[in-house]
Design a protein around this motif. Structure first.
Motif, short mmCIF file in Angstrom:
data_model
loop_
_atom_site.label_atom_id
_atom_site.label_comp_id
_atom_site.label_asym_id
_atom_site.label_seq_id
_atom_site.Cartn_x
_atom_site.Cartn_y
_atom_site.Cartn_z
N GLY A 142 37.36 30.66 -61.74
CA GLY A 142 36.10 30.51 -61.77
C GLY A 142 35.00 29.45 -61.47
O GLY A 142 33.77 29.66 -60.56
N ASP A 145 35.56 28.56 -57.56
CA ASP A 145 34.74 29.44 -57.00
C ASP A 145 33.09 29.03 -56.93
O ASP A 145 32.26 29.28 -56.05
CB ASP A 145 34.89 30.78 -57.00
CG ASP A 145 36.47 31.33 -56.92
OD1 ASP A 145 36.59 30.44 -56.40
OD2 ASP A 145 36.63 32.32 -57.13
N GLN A 166 21.39 41.14 -61.24
CA GLN A 166 22.84 40.71 -60.55
C GLN A 166 23.72 40.91 -61.79
O GLN A 166 25.05 40.70 -62.03
CB GLN A 166 22.64 40.29 -59.43
CG GLN A 166 22.37 40.25 -58.56
CD GLN A 166 21.78 39.42 -56.99
OE1 GLN A 166 22.61 38.55 -57.49
NE2 GLN A 166 21.09 40.12 -55.69
N ALA A 216 27.17 42.17 -63.92
CA ALA A 216 27.92 41.33 -64.12
C ALA A 216 28.52 41.50 -64.88
O ALA A 216 30.14 41.05 -65.17
CB ALA A 216 28.00 40.78 -62.96
N ARG A 251 25.07 35.88 -54.59
CA ARG A 251 26.18 36.76 -55.46
C ARG A 251 27.17 35.84 -56.14
O ARG A 251 27.20 36.14 -56.74
CB ARG A 251 25.68 37.88 -54.13
CG ARG A 251 24.48 38.50 -54.63
CD ARG A 251 24.12 39.82 -53.56
NE ARG A 251 24.73 39.80 -52.14
CZ ARG A 251 23.69 39.75 -50.92
NH1 ARG A 251 22.69 39.42 -51.31
NH2 ARG A 251 24.29 39.26 -49.98
N ARG A 252 27.35 35.06 -54.38
CA ARG A 252 29.10 34.49 -54.70
C ARG A 252 28.60 33.67 -56.39
O ARG A 252 29.99 33.88 -57.12
CB ARG A 252 29.32 33.65 -53.95
CG ARG A 252 30.42 34.78 -52.98
CD ARG A 252 30.40 33.40 -51.92
NE ARG A 252 31.53 32.28 -52.32
CZ ARG A 252 31.96 30.99 -52.14
NH1 ARG A 252 31.18 30.94 -50.62
NH2 ARG A 252 32.89 30.89 -52.10
N THR A 257 28.92 35.85 -59.74
CA THR A 257 30.31 36.95 -59.23
C THR A 257 31.46 35.79 -60.21
O THR A 257 32.06 35.90 -60.43
CB THR A 257 30.74 37.07 -58.15
OG1 THR A 257 29.87 37.82 -57.59
CG2 THR A 257 32.18 37.60 -58.62
N ALA A 258 30.98 34.72 -59.89
CA ALA A 258 32.00 33.18 -60.04
C ALA A 258 31.29 32.71 -61.92
O ALA A 258 32.65 32.86 -62.01
CB ALA A 258 31.76 32.10 -59.40
N ALA A 297 30.87 35.05 -63.92
CA ALA A 297 31.94 36.06 -64.42
C ALA A 297 32.94 36.05 -64.41
O ALA A 297 33.64 36.67 -66.02
CB ALA A 297 30.58 37.69 -64.00
N ALA A 298 33.57 35.11 -63.84
CA ALA A 298 34.76 35.37 -63.24
C ALA A 298 35.36 33.65 -64.39
O ALA A 298 36.36 33.15 -64.47
CB ALA A 298 35.50 34.92 -62.29
#
Ligand SMILES: O=C(O)C(=O)C[C@]1(C(=O)O)C=C[C@@H](O)C=C1
Length: 160
Positions: free
Chosen positions: A4, A7, A49, A53, A108-109, A112-113, A115-116
Motif C-alpha cells: 500500500g 501505491d 470515499q 473504503a 481516489r487512488r 484506495t492505497a 485502505a490497503a
C-alpha cells in the motif's frame, strides 16, 4: 512495486504531476493558487470515499490535507520559476475544469492505497519505507527537485 505505501507514494506522485497542469491553468487564467472552497469540496468527497473504503475519516482528511499543501508548494514554486524564466513558461494553457477530474482520480487512488496500507502505515518501519517509496516514485515519475520536495510534503502524515 508491492504494498500500500508504494501505491500511496505513486498516487501522490501522480497527483503532483497533475498539479503542474493546475499551475499552468492558473498561471494562464490569473486564478489564485489557494482555493479554500475547492479544498472543502475535496475534503467532503474524501470523507465519503474513506468511509466507504473503511479508512478512518480523520486519517484520510489528514493525508488529503497534505496533498493540498504539496500541490501549493509545487504551484508556488512553478509560478516563481515561470515569472523568473519566461522561456520555461508552459506553452499550453489547460482548462482547470478539465484538470480537476484528474486530480480527483489521483485522490481516489490515494484513498484506495490508504485502505490497503493500514498495517504498513502503523508499523515501526513506516517512516523508512515511506522515504524509500518516495524516492522510487520520484524516480519513476521523473520528478525534479521541486516536484520531489512537494512529494515529500505529500507523504508527511502517511505513518501512524
Ligand atoms: O483545484 C485547485 O484549484 C488546486 O489548486 C488544487 C488543490 C488540490 O490540491 O486539490 C490545491 C490548492 C487549492 O487550494 C485547491 C485544491
Amino acid at each position: 512495486r508491492t504494498g500500500g505505501i508504494a501505491d500511496l507514494a505513486d498516487a501522490a506522485a501522480e497527483r503532483i504531476t497533475v498539479s503542474r497542469d493546475v499551475a499552468a491553468a492558473k498561471w494562464a487564467a490569473g486564478t489564485p493558487i489557494d482555493d479554500p472552497e475547492r479544498e472543502a469540496q475535496v475534503l467532503r468527497d474524501t470523507t465519503a470515499q474513506a468511509t466507504a473504503a473503511g479508512v478512518p475519516a480523520g486519517t484520510a482528511r489528514a493525508v488529503v490535507g497534505d496533498q493540498f499543501e504539496a500541490s501549493k508548494i509545487l504551484q508556488r514554486g512553478l509560478h516563481a520559476r515561470w515569472a523568473a524564466h519566461p522561456d520555461l513558461r508552459p506553452r499550453h494553457a489547460p482548462d482547470l475544469a478539465e484538470v480537476r477530474p484528474r486530480l480527483d482520480a489521483a485522490t481516489r487512488r490515494l484513498i484506495t492505497a490508504l485502505a490497503a496500507s493500514a498495517d504498513e502505515r502503523t508499523s515501526p518501519a513506516c517512516t523508512r519505507t515511506t522515504a524509500r517509496q518516495a524516492r522510487a516514485a520520484a524516480h519513476r515519475h521523473h520528478l525534479d527537485p521541486l516536484h520531489t520536495a512537494a512529494l515529500r510534503r505529500a507523504l508527511a502524515s502517511a505513518c501512524g
